[in-house]
Design a protein around this motif. Structure first.
Motif, PDB file in Angstrom:
ATOM      1  N   LEU A 189      62.320  40.529  27.587  1.00 18.32           N
ATOM      2  CA  LEU A 189      61.727  40.683  26.253  1.00 18.32           C
ATOM      3  C   LEU A 189      61.304  39.333  25.678  1.00 18.32           C
ATOM      4  O   LEU A 189      60.247  39.216  25.052  1.00 18.32           O
ATOM      5  N   TRP A 190      62.120  38.305  25.885  1.00 20.40           N
ATOM      6  CA  TRP A 190      61.779  36.973  25.412  1.00 20.40           C
ATOM      7  C   TRP A 190      60.501  36.478  26.101  1.00 20.40           C
ATOM      8  O   TRP A 190      59.608  35.932  25.459  1.00 20.40           O
ATOM      9  N   GLY A 191      60.402  36.688  27.407  1.00 21.75           N
ATOM     10  CA  GLY A 191      59.211  36.275  28.144  1.00 21.75           C
ATOM     11  C   GLY A 191      57.963  37.013  27.679  1.00 21.75           C
ATOM     12  O   GLY A 191      56.898  36.414  27.529  1.00 21.75           O
ATOM     13  N   ILE A 192      58.098  38.307  27.450  1.00 23.22           N
ATOM     14  CA  ILE A 192      56.955  39.088  26.957  1.00 23.22           C
ATOM     15  C   ILE A 192      56.532  38.602  25.575  1.00 23.22           C
ATOM     16  O   ILE A 192      55.338  38.481  25.284  1.00 23.22           O
ATOM     17  N   THR A 193      57.505  38.285  24.731  1.00 28.22           N
ATOM     18  CA  THR A 193      57.187  37.790  23.390  1.00 28.22           C
ATOM     19  C   THR A 193      56.463  36.451  23.465  1.00 28.22           C
ATOM     20  O   THR A 193      55.461  36.241  22.766  1.00 28.22           O
ATOM     21  N   GLU A 194      56.945  35.542  24.294  1.00 28.20           N
ATOM     22  CA  GLU A 194      56.299  34.234  24.437  1.00 28.20           C
ATOM     23  C   GLU A 194      54.896  34.388  25.022  1.00 28.20           C
ATOM     24  O   GLU A 194      53.961  33.728  24.574  1.00 28.20           O
ATOM     25  N   TRP A 195      54.754  35.243  25.988  1.00 31.24           N
ATOM     26  CA  TRP A 195      53.452  35.466  26.608  1.00 31.24           C
ATOM     27  C   TRP A 195      52.459  36.044  25.599  1.00 31.24           C
ATOM     28  O   TRP A 195      51.316  35.618  25.526  1.00 31.24           O
ATOM     29  N   THR A 196      52.905  37.001  24.812  1.00 32.00           N
ATOM     30  CA  THR A 196      52.049  37.601  23.787  1.00 32.00           C
ATOM     31  C   THR A 196      51.682  36.571  22.725  1.00 32.00           C
ATOM     32  O   THR A 196      50.542  36.531  22.265  1.00 32.00           O
ATOM     33  N   ALA A 197      52.629  35.727  22.348  1.00 38.35           N
ATOM     34  CA  ALA A 197      52.342  34.696  21.348  1.00 38.35           C
ATOM     35  C   ALA A 197      51.290  33.716  21.857  1.00 38.35           C
ATOM     36  O   ALA A 197      50.439  33.256  21.095  1.00 38.35           O
ATOM     37  N   LYS A 198      51.331  33.402  23.139  1.00 36.40           N
ATOM     38  CA  LYS A 198      50.328  32.495  23.702  1.00 36.40           C
ATOM     39  C   LYS A 198      48.959  33.157  23.759  1.00 36.40           C
ATOM     40  O   LYS A 198      47.938  32.494  23.575  1.00 36.40           O
ATOM     41  N   VAL A 240      47.854  35.656  21.725  1.00 33.55           N
ATOM     42  CA  VAL A 240      47.359  35.986  20.393  1.00 33.55           C
ATOM     43  C   VAL A 240      47.289  34.761  19.487  1.00 33.55           C
ATOM     44  O   VAL A 240      46.343  34.591  18.727  1.00 33.55           O
ATOM     45  N   GLY A 241      48.294  33.909  19.571  1.00 28.47           N
ATOM     46  CA  GLY A 241      48.409  32.778  18.660  1.00 28.47           C
ATOM     47  C   GLY A 241      47.374  31.706  18.930  1.00 28.47           C
ATOM     48  O   GLY A 241      46.771  31.613  19.989  1.00 28.47           O
ATOM     49  N   LYS A 242      47.161  30.882  17.904  1.00 22.15           N
ATOM     50  CA  LYS A 242      46.246  29.763  18.017  1.00 22.15           C
ATOM     51  C   LYS A 242      47.057  28.492  18.175  1.00 22.15           C
ATOM     52  O   LYS A 242      48.103  28.328  17.573  1.00 22.15           O
ATOM     53  N   GLU A 243      46.550  27.595  18.962  1.00 18.32           N
ATOM     54  CA  GLU A 243      47.235  26.324  19.176  1.00 18.32           C
ATOM     55  C   GLU A 243      47.032  25.431  17.961  1.00 18.32           C
ATOM     56  O   GLU A 243      45.960  25.400  17.364  1.00 18.32           O
ATOM     57  N   THR A 244      48.069  24.710  17.594  1.00 18.35           N
ATOM     58  CA  THR A 244      47.953  23.763  16.491  1.00 18.35           C
ATOM     59  C   THR A 244      47.397  22.452  17.029  1.00 18.35           C
ATOM     60  O   THR A 244      47.698  22.054  18.151  1.00 18.35           O
ATOM     61  N   PRO A 245      46.566  21.769  16.246  1.00 20.07           N
ATOM     62  CA  PRO A 245      46.005  20.509  16.730  1.00 20.07           C
ATOM     63  C   PRO A 245      47.092  19.455  16.833  1.00 20.07           C
ATOM     64  O   PRO A 245      48.051  19.463  16.068  1.00 20.07           O
ATOM     65  N   PRO A 246      46.967  18.543  17.789  1.00 16.89           N
ATOM     66  CA  PRO A 246      47.989  17.503  17.939  1.00 16.89           C
ATOM     67  C   PRO A 246      47.981  16.568  16.736  1.00 16.89           C
ATOM     68  O   PRO A 246      46.936  16.305  16.142  1.00 16.89           O
ATOM     69  N   VAL A 247      49.155  16.068  16.392  1.00 13.61           N
ATOM     70  CA  VAL A 247      49.284  15.173  15.251  1.00 13.61           C
ATOM     71  C   VAL A 247      48.954  13.763  15.705  1.00 13.61           C
ATOM     72  O   VAL A 247      49.469  13.275  16.708  1.00 13.61           O
ATOM     73  N   ALA A 248      48.074  13.092  14.940  1.00 14.45           N
ATOM     74  CA  ALA A 248      47.679  11.730  15.284  1.00 14.45           C
ATOM     75  C   ALA A 248      48.817  10.765  14.984  1.00 14.45           C
ATOM     76  O   ALA A 248      49.614  10.977  14.068  1.00 14.45           O
ATOM     77  N   ALA A 249      48.888   9.714  15.754  1.00 17.01           N
ATOM     78  CA  ALA A 249      49.931   8.706  15.547  1.00 17.01           C
ATOM     79  C   ALA A 249      49.640   7.938  14.255  1.00 17.01           C
ATOM     80  O   ALA A 249      48.485   7.662  13.930  1.00 17.01           O
TER      81      ALA A 249
END
Length: 98
Positions: free
Chosen positions: A27-36, A38-47
């Motif tokens: 269930l955890w794997g399915i949840t993580e897979w679904t989040a990837k 459906v979800g959008k990646e957050t932009p990397p934070v600049a130094a």
């Protein structure tokens, strides 16, 4: 009815726990897979630059997040109607204050 020995009980317990952990892991794997998917990646934070303080860097990098805005609006409505549960409140304008 047949008596169950201690070893049979321990084997049954271990097998049952393994089945439960396997299902939870699936269930955890399915949840993580679904989040990837459906979800959008957050932009990397600049130094941070050398001449900026960490607080100034954090404040300048804040971007409007619709999920955070919705949570803030819901919390404001919850706190406003806390003493009067039947009172209906409505948000007309939502402005971010820095």
């Amino acid at each position: 009815m047949e008596a169950i020995s201690i070893m049979d009980g321990l084997v049954l317990t271990v097998v049952s726990m393994l089945v439960v952990f396997a299902v939870l892991t699936a269930l955890w794997g399915i949840t993580e897979w679904t989040a990837k998917l459906v979800g959008k990646e957050t932009p990397p934070v600049a130094a941070p630059q050398k001449n900026q303080t960490p607080v100034a860097t954090q404040a300048s990098q804040l971007v409007a997040n619709p999920k955070h805005q919705l949570v803030a609006e819901l919390m404001a409505l919850t706190l406003a109607s806390q003493d009067q549960p039947n009172k209906k409140l409505e948000i007309h304008v939502s402005i971010r204050i820095k």
